[in-house]
Scaffold this active site. Structure first.
Site, PDB file in Angstrom:
ATOM      1  N   TRP A 102       0.804  -1.219   0.000  1.00  0.00           N
ATOM      2  CA  TRP A 102       0.000   0.000   0.000  1.00  0.00           C
ATOM      3  C   TRP A 102       0.842   1.278   0.000  1.00  0.00           C
ATOM      4  O   TRP A 102       0.330   2.364  -0.210  1.00  0.00           O
ATOM      5  CB  TRP A 102      -0.893   0.025   1.257  1.00  0.00           C
ATOM      6  CG  TRP A 102      -0.132  -0.357   2.495  1.00  0.00           C
ATOM      7  CD1 TRP A 102      -0.084  -1.597   3.061  1.00  0.00           C
ATOM      8  CD2 TRP A 102       0.743   0.465   3.274  1.00  0.00           C
ATOM      9  NE1 TRP A 102       0.764  -1.599   4.147  1.00  0.00           N
ATOM     10  CE2 TRP A 102       1.292  -0.343   4.296  1.00  0.00           C
ATOM     11  CE3 TRP A 102       1.122   1.808   3.215  1.00  0.00           C
ATOM     12  CZ2 TRP A 102       2.191   0.144   5.247  1.00  0.00           C
ATOM     13  CZ3 TRP A 102       2.030   2.294   4.159  1.00  0.00           C
ATOM     14  CH2 TRP A 102       2.549   1.464   5.158  1.00  0.00           C
ATOM     15  N   ASN A 103       2.141   1.171   0.258  1.00  0.00           N
ATOM     16  CA  ASN A 103       2.865   2.409   0.595  1.00  0.00           C
ATOM     17  C   ASN A 103       3.182   3.295  -0.599  1.00  0.00           C
ATOM     18  O   ASN A 103       3.214   4.516  -0.462  1.00  0.00           O
ATOM     19  CB  ASN A 103       4.138   2.097   1.411  1.00  0.00           C
ATOM     20  CG  ASN A 103       5.157   1.313   0.633  1.00  0.00           C
ATOM     21  OD1 ASN A 103       4.812   0.493  -0.209  1.00  0.00           O
ATOM     22  ND2 ASN A 103       6.415   1.558   0.911  1.00  0.00           N
TER      23      ASN A 103
ATOM     24  N   PRO B 114      -3.098  -5.588  -5.821  1.00  0.00           N
ATOM     25  CA  PRO B 114      -2.663  -4.477  -4.987  1.00  0.00           C
ATOM     26  C   PRO B 114      -3.213  -4.689  -3.582  1.00  0.00           C
ATOM     27  O   PRO B 114      -4.097  -5.521  -3.373  1.00  0.00           O
ATOM     28  CB  PRO B 114      -3.321  -3.261  -5.651  1.00  0.00           C
ATOM     29  CG  PRO B 114      -4.543  -3.809  -6.318  1.00  0.00           C
ATOM     30  CD  PRO B 114      -4.248  -5.237  -6.678  1.00  0.00           C
ATOM     31  N   ASP B 115      -2.700  -3.946  -2.620  1.00  0.00           N
ATOM     32  CA  ASP B 115      -3.318  -3.967  -1.296  1.00  0.00           C
ATOM     33  C   ASP B 115      -4.720  -3.366  -1.430  1.00  0.00           C
ATOM     34  O   ASP B 115      -4.916  -2.377  -2.154  1.00  0.00           O
ATOM     35  CB  ASP B 115      -2.464  -3.132  -0.334  1.00  0.00           C
ATOM     36  CG  ASP B 115      -2.845  -3.384   1.111  1.00  0.00           C
ATOM     37  OD1 ASP B 115      -2.041  -4.022   1.813  1.00  0.00           O
ATOM     38  OD2 ASP B 115      -3.939  -2.938   1.525  1.00  0.00           O
TER      39      ASP B 115
ATOM     40  N   GLY C 219       6.812  -6.185  -0.621  1.00  0.00           N
ATOM     41  CA  GLY C 219       6.117  -6.166   0.664  1.00  0.00           C
ATOM     42  C   GLY C 219       7.094  -6.512   1.772  1.00  0.00           C
ATOM     43  O   GLY C 219       8.309  -6.312   1.639  1.00  0.00           O
ATOM     44  N   SER C 220       6.574  -7.059   2.841  1.00  0.00           N
ATOM     45  CA  SER C 220       7.410  -7.314   4.011  1.00  0.00           C
ATOM     46  C   SER C 220       8.265  -8.569   3.812  1.00  0.00           C
ATOM     47  O   SER C 220       7.923  -9.456   3.020  1.00  0.00           O
ATOM     48  CB  SER C 220       6.523  -7.497   5.241  1.00  0.00           C
ATOM     49  OG  SER C 220       5.717  -8.642   5.062  1.00  0.00           O
TER      50      SER C 220
ATOM     51  N   GLU D  61      10.978  -7.717  -3.417  1.00  0.00           N
ATOM     52  CA  GLU D  61      11.455  -6.405  -2.951  1.00  0.00           C
ATOM     53  C   GLU D  61      10.913  -6.230  -1.542  1.00  0.00           C
ATOM     54  O   GLU D  61       9.719  -5.998  -1.360  1.00  0.00           O
ATOM     55  CB  GLU D  61      10.935  -5.287  -3.869  1.00  0.00           C
ATOM     56  CG  GLU D  61      11.268  -5.481  -5.343  1.00  0.00           C
ATOM     57  CD  GLU D  61      12.717  -5.212  -5.670  1.00  0.00           C
ATOM     58  OE1 GLU D  61      13.456  -4.694  -4.799  1.00  0.00           O
ATOM     59  OE2 GLU D  61      13.133  -5.545  -6.790  1.00  0.00           O
ATOM     60  N   LEU D  62      11.797  -6.335  -0.545  1.00  0.00           N
ATOM     61  CA  LEU D  62      11.310  -6.474   0.834  1.00  0.00           C
ATOM     62  C   LEU D  62      11.733  -5.300   1.726  1.00  0.00           C
ATOM     63  O   LEU D  62      12.048  -4.224   1.236  1.00  0.00           O
ATOM     64  CB  LEU D  62      11.787  -7.819   1.388  1.00  0.00           C
ATOM     65  CG  LEU D  62      11.504  -9.020   0.452  1.00  0.00           C
ATOM     66  CD1 LEU D  62      12.067 -10.308   1.023  1.00  0.00           C
ATOM     67  CD2 LEU D  62      10.010  -9.178   0.182  1.00  0.00           C
TER      68      LEU D  62
ATOM     69  N   CYS E   8      10.287   1.967   1.785  1.00  0.00           N
ATOM     70  CA  CYS E   8      11.220   0.867   2.070  1.00  0.00           C
ATOM     71  C   CYS E   8      12.660   1.357   2.124  1.00  0.00           C
ATOM     72  O   CYS E   8      13.475   0.809   2.856  1.00  0.00           O
ATOM     73  CB  CYS E   8      11.058  -0.224   1.025  1.00  0.00           C
ATOM     74  SG  CYS E   8      11.253   0.379  -0.656  1.00  0.00           S
TER      75      CYS E   8
HETATM   76  P1  NAD Z   1       2.856  -7.143   3.382  1.00  0.00           P
HETATM   77  O1  NAD Z   1       3.918  -8.156   3.142  1.00  0.00           O
HETATM   78  O2  NAD Z   1       1.997  -7.290   4.559  1.00  0.00           O
HETATM   79  O3  NAD Z   1       1.880  -7.069   2.118  1.00  0.00           O
HETATM   80  C1  NAD Z   1       2.335  -6.860   0.804  1.00  0.00           C
HETATM   81  C2  NAD Z   1       1.331  -7.433  -0.173  1.00  0.00           C
HETATM   82  O4  NAD Z   1       1.293  -8.850  -0.010  1.00  0.00           O
HETATM   83  C3  NAD Z   1      -0.096  -6.947   0.045  1.00  0.00           C
HETATM   84  O5  NAD Z   1      -0.738  -6.810  -1.188  1.00  0.00           O
HETATM   85  C4  NAD Z   1      -0.710  -8.088   0.840  1.00  0.00           C
HETATM   86  O6  NAD Z   1      -2.111  -8.165   0.736  1.00  0.00           O
HETATM   87  C5  NAD Z   1      -0.044  -9.280   0.202  1.00  0.00           C
HETATM   88  N1  NAD Z   1       0.006 -10.484   1.022  1.00  0.00           N
HETATM   89  C6  NAD Z   1      -0.219 -10.607   2.361  1.00  0.00           C
HETATM   90  N2  NAD Z   1      -0.065 -11.905   2.733  1.00  0.00           N
HETATM   91  C7  NAD Z   1       0.282 -12.589   1.624  1.00  0.00           C
HETATM   92  C8  NAD Z   1       0.616 -13.950   1.372  1.00  0.00           C
HETATM   93  N3  NAD Z   1       0.616 -14.859   2.333  1.00  0.00           N
HETATM   94  N4  NAD Z   1       0.945 -14.308   0.116  1.00  0.00           N
HETATM   95  C9  NAD Z   1       0.990 -13.401  -0.874  1.00  0.00           C
HETATM   96  N5  NAD Z   1       0.673 -12.089  -0.700  1.00  0.00           N
HETATM   97  C10 NAD Z   1       0.325 -11.694   0.536  1.00  0.00           C
HETATM   98  O7  NAD Z   1       3.622  -5.743   3.380  1.00  0.00           O
HETATM   99  P2  NAD Z   1       2.992  -4.294   3.659  1.00  0.00           P
HETATM  100  O8  NAD Z   1       2.872  -4.082   5.118  1.00  0.00           O
HETATM  101  O9  NAD Z   1       1.806  -4.086   2.816  1.00  0.00           O
HETATM  102  O10 NAD Z   1       4.154  -3.364   3.059  1.00  0.00           O
HETATM  103  C11 NAD Z   1       5.159  -2.834   3.826  1.00  0.00           C
HETATM  104  C12 NAD Z   1       6.437  -3.624   3.624  1.00  0.00           C
HETATM  105  O11 NAD Z   1       6.819  -3.600   2.271  1.00  0.00           O
HETATM  106  C13 NAD Z   1       7.597  -3.023   4.386  1.00  0.00           C
HETATM  107  O12 NAD Z   1       8.333  -4.039   5.009  1.00  0.00           O
HETATM  108  C14 NAD Z   1       8.421  -2.357   3.290  1.00  0.00           C
HETATM  109  O13 NAD Z   1       9.782  -2.197   3.610  1.00  0.00           O
HETATM  110  C15 NAD Z   1       8.194  -3.262   2.146  1.00  0.00           C
HETATM  111  N6  NAD Z   1       8.442  -2.582   0.873  1.00  0.00           N
HETATM  112  C16 NAD Z   1       9.559  -2.907   0.138  1.00  0.00           C
HETATM  113  C17 NAD Z   1       9.841  -2.240  -1.035  1.00  0.00           C
HETATM  114  C18 NAD Z   1      11.082  -2.554  -1.843  1.00  0.00           C
HETATM  115  O14 NAD Z   1      11.174  -2.123  -2.968  1.00  0.00           O
HETATM  116  N7  NAD Z   1      12.041  -3.283  -1.306  1.00  0.00           N
HETATM  117  C19 NAD Z   1       8.976  -1.235  -1.478  1.00  0.00           C
HETATM  118  C20 NAD Z   1       7.857  -0.930  -0.714  1.00  0.00           C
HETATM  119  C21 NAD Z   1       7.590  -1.619   0.461  1.00  0.00           C
END
Ligand code: NAD
Length: 547
Positions: free
Chosen positions: A187-188, A212-213, A262-263, A284-285, A318
Site C-alpha cells: 500500500w505504501n 494491490p493492497d 512487501g514485508s 522487494e522487501l 522501504c
Molecule cells: P505485506 O507483506 O503485509 O503485504 C504486501 C502485499 O502482499 C499486500 O498486497 C498483501 O495483501 C499481500 N500479502 C499478504 N499476505 C500474503 C501472502 N501470504 N501471500 C501473498 N501475498 C500476501 O507488506 P505491507 O505491510 O503491505 O508493506 C510494507 C512492507 O513492504 C515493508 O516491510 C516495506 O519495507 C516493504 N516494501 C519494500 C519495497 C522494496 O522495494 N524493497 C517497497 C515498498 C515496500
C-alpha cells in the site's frame, strides 16, 4: 485513540528540553469526499475481477478516518478467471514488435504527466501522504515509462554470441516473455509499485495479474485505466483484490513468474510457494537503512536531506533512513540543524501542496510507530524531535521523531518501524560506521555524506546494500532507472530497473545453428582422433584469445 494519546504523553523526554510540536500545514485543496466521489469509485471498481455477488470491503481515508470506498473482493476462483483472461490475450500482445509495445509506455508517460492531479488525489486519499510525496510516485513511474519505452528494444533484441565452433556455429540469445506475471504490491507506494513495476513486464510481452493492497486498489485501478487509454489491451492487466493471505497465494499458484513487493515475512512465504512450483520470483522487501554522516560532510545539505530521507511518506518508504550514523566530531552541530528542521515540518492532510509530511496509513502503522518510540523512551532513549501521535490533525498522524541513546535491546534499533522515526548513533572511525551500517540482516539502501566523492564511493563498496546514495538519500539511486534497484540479504531477491528489471520477466532462449561440421567424430576420424583434433583446436582458440 485514548491509548495512543496516552502513548504520546508517555514519550515526552525527561530533561531533554522540549522537542516542540510540529506546526499544522495550511489547509486547502479538495476534500477526500469531493476528490473520490462514489461515481469514480464505481467506475474504477468495475476493473476488479470479482464475479457473482462479491463481498465488499470498506477502505478508510487515513487523513480523516472516514469511509473512502467499498471494494468488491475477488475469490480464489476469480483469480483463476483473471489468469485465464490474461492468458487469452497475452500471445497476440507478445507477437507485436517491441516498438509497438514500447509506444504504449511512451503514450502513458505523457498521459500521466498531464493527468497527474487525478493520481495525486487518489494516492493522498488512499495513503494519507503529503502531496509532494505522492508526486514522487508520479516522477518514478514517468522515469520508468520513458526508460523502458525507449530502451526495451535494446534490452530485448536478439544477441549474437560466439558459437561452439567459430564461424561454423551461430548462437543467438533470444528473450521470450514468461507469460502471465503474478504481481503483488503493498500500500505504501500504490502508483509506483503497481504500474511502475508492471511496465517492464508488459513491454517484454507479458500479461499481468496484479493484487494491490485493498487499501490502495483505487490508485492501481486508475493507473490501469490510463494504460488502457494509452493503448494496452484491456484484458492484459487483470486486477484482483482481497485478503492477502488468501488471494496472494492464489496469485502465486497460477503465475508464470512472481513479482512481489512487501514485508520480508510475507516475502519468505511467497518465495517458498513459488519455489515449490519452480517458477521464479523477485522479492522487494523491507529494510533498516542507514545514513552515514562523515566528519567532512556538508552539514547543512546533509541535515536538509536527512529530513527527506527519514520522513518522506511519513517514513513508510522501504528505502527510508531509520538509522543515522554521525561522526562524533560533528554530531552536535549536525543534530542541532537536523532537529530544528524536523521540528519545523508542517504536518497536514489537505489534497494540495503545502504540507511537509502527511499521515500514517493505518492504525496498525500508528501502533507500531508509537510502540517503538514509547518502548525506547521507557528504556532510556531521548526524544530530540517529535515523539507523539497527533490526533488533533487526523487519526493516524505521528510527529517526525528523532531518538538519541537507542540501545540494541530496543525494538526500534533493529526492527523496521516503517514510520517517521530515526535513531541517532555516533561513531569515531570509518570502519566502525561501516560495521554498524552492515549490522542488520537487511540490505536495501544506504546513504553516505562526505565532501570527497571518491571516499564516498569507496565506502559504498563496503556497504552491503543494493543501492548506496552518495550525498543523497534515495532519489539518486532510485531515480537512475537504467541501474538495478533492490535488496541484499533479507531485503530481497532480484532487482527492478535496468536490464535486470526487465529481463526477469523473460526466459532466455538460445538458438544455435550448426553448419558443415558436426560436433562429433566425422570425416573418417575415430573417437581418439576426434578427441586429439578437438584438443588441438581448443589450444588454438585459447591462444587466439577467443572468449
Ligand atoms: P505485506 O507483506 O503485509 O503485504 C504486501 C502485499 O502482499 C499486500 O498486497 C498483501 O495483501 C499481500 N500479502 C499478504 N499476505 C500474503 C501472502 N501470504 N501471500 C501473498 N501475498 C500476501 O507488506 P505491507 O505491510 O503491505 O508493506 C510494507 C512492507 O513492504 C515493508 O516491510 C516495506 O519495507 C516493504 N516494501 C519494500 C519495497 C522494496 O522495494 N524493497 C517497497 C515498498 C515496500
Amino acid at each position: 485513540m485514548t491509548d495512543l494519546t496516552a502513548a504520546a504523553t508517555a514519550t515526552e523526554p525527561a530533561g531533554a528540553g522540549s522537542p516542540g510540536r510540529n506546526p499544522a500545514a495550511p489547509g486547502g485543496g479538495r476534500t477526500v469526499a469531493a476528490a473520490v466521489p462514489p461515481a469514480l469509485v464505481a467506475r474504477l471498481a468495475a476493473g476488479i475481477t470479482a464475479t457473482g455477488e462479491p463481498s465488499v470491503v470498506d477502505t478508510v481515508a487515513p487523513l480523516t478516518g472516514e469511509r473512502l470506498a467499498g471494494l468488491p473482493q475477488s475469490t480464489p476462483a476469480d483469480v483463476e478467471v483473471a489468469f485465464e483472461l490474461a492468458r487469452r490475450v497475452q500471445p497476440a500482445w507478445a507477437a507485436l514488435p517491441v516498438r509497438r509495445r514500447a509506444a504504449v509506455l511512451l503514450r502513458f508517460h505523457d498521459l500521466l504527466i498531464k493527468r497527474q492531479d487525478e493520481a495525486l488525489d487518489l494516492i493522498q486519499a488512499e495513503t494519507g501522504k503529503a502531496r509532494l510525496h505522492a508526486f514522487e510516485e508520479v516522477l518514478a513511474v514517468a522515469l520508468a515509462a520513458r526508460h523502458y519505452g525507449r530502451a526495451a528494444h535494446g534490452y530485448l533484441r536478439d544477441k549474437r554470441h560466439g558459437g561452439a565452433l567459430p564461424v561454423l556455429t551461430q548462437a543467438i540469445e533470444a528473450r521470450r516473455p514468461k507469460g502471465v506475471i503474478g504481481h503483488i504490491s503493498p500500500w505504501n507506494y500504490p502508483l509506483e509499485l503497481s504500474v511502475g513495476d508492471a511496465l517492464p513486464a508488459f513491454v517484454a510481452g507479458n500479461a499481468v495479474v496484479n493484487k494491490p493492497d485493498t487499501q490502495t486498489a483505487l490508485t492501481a485501478l486508475w493507473a490501469r485505466e490510463l494504460l488502457i487509454e494509452a493503448g494496452l489491451p484491456a484484458d492484459l492487466w487483470q486486477v484482483v483484490v482481497g485478503d492477502g493471505p488468501v488471494i496472494g497465494p492464489a496469485v502465486v499458484e497460477h503465475a508464470d513468474y512472481v513479482s512481489f513487493t512487501g514485508s520480508t515475512r510475507t516475502g519468505r512465504d511467497v518465495a517458498q510457494r513459488a519455489a515449490a512450483r519452480l517458477v521464479g520470483a523477485s522479492l522487494e522487501l523491507g529494510g533498516k537503512n542507514a545514513m552515514l554522516v562523515l566528519a567532512d560532510a556538508d552539514l547543512d545539505r546533509a541535515a536538509e536531506c536527512a529530513v527527506r530521507a527519514c520522513f518522506s511518506s511519513a517514513g513508510q518508504l522501504c528505502i527510508s533512513i531509520e538509522r543515522l550514523l554521525v561522526h562524533r566530531s560533528v554530531a552536535d552541530e549536525f543534530l542541532a540543524k537536523f532537529a530544528a528542521r524536523t521540528r519545523a515540518l508542517r504536518l497536514g492532510g489537505g489534497l494540495a501542496y503545502g504540507a511537509d509530511m502527511g499521515s500514517l496509513v493505518s492504525a496498525r502503522q500508528l501502533e507500531t510507530t508509537s510502540r517503538h518510540v514509547e518502548e525506547a523512551v521507557k528504556a532510556g532513549a531521548t526524544v530530540l524531535a517529535g515523539g507523539r501521535a497527533r490526533p488533533d490533525l487526523g487519526p493516524y498522524f505521528f510527529e517526525p521523531t528523532i531518538l538519541d541513546g537507542v540501545t540494541p535491546e530496543m525494538s526500534v534499533c533493529g526492527e523496521e518501524t516503517f514510520g517517521p522515526v530515526v535513531s541517532v548513533y555516533r561513531f569515531d572511525t570509518e570502519g566502525e560506521a561501516v560495521t554498524a551500517a552492515n549490522s542488520t540482516p537487511y540490505g536495501l539502501n544506504s546513504s553516505v555524506w562526505t565532501r570527497d566523492g571518491r571516499r564516498g564511493r569507496a565506502i559504498a563498496a563496503r556497504l552491503r546494500t543494493g543501492t548506496v546514495n552518495v550525498n543523497e538519500a534515495y532519489g539518486a539511486a532510485y531515480g537512475s532507472v537504467g541501474s538495478p534497484m533492490g535488496g541484499m540479504g533479507e531485503s530481497g531477491l532480484g532487482r527492478r530497473h535496468g536490464a535486470e528489471g526487465i529481463l526477469r520477466f523473460t526466459e532466455a532462449q538460445t538458438i544455435a545453428s550448426q553448419r558443415l561440421v558436426p560436433i562429433a567424430p566425422a570425416f573418417g576420424l575415430d573417437d581418439k582422433q576426434f578427441a586429439a583434433v578437438f584438443s588441438g583446436g581448443l589450444r588454438v582458440l585459447k591462444a587466439l584469445r577467443f572468449k
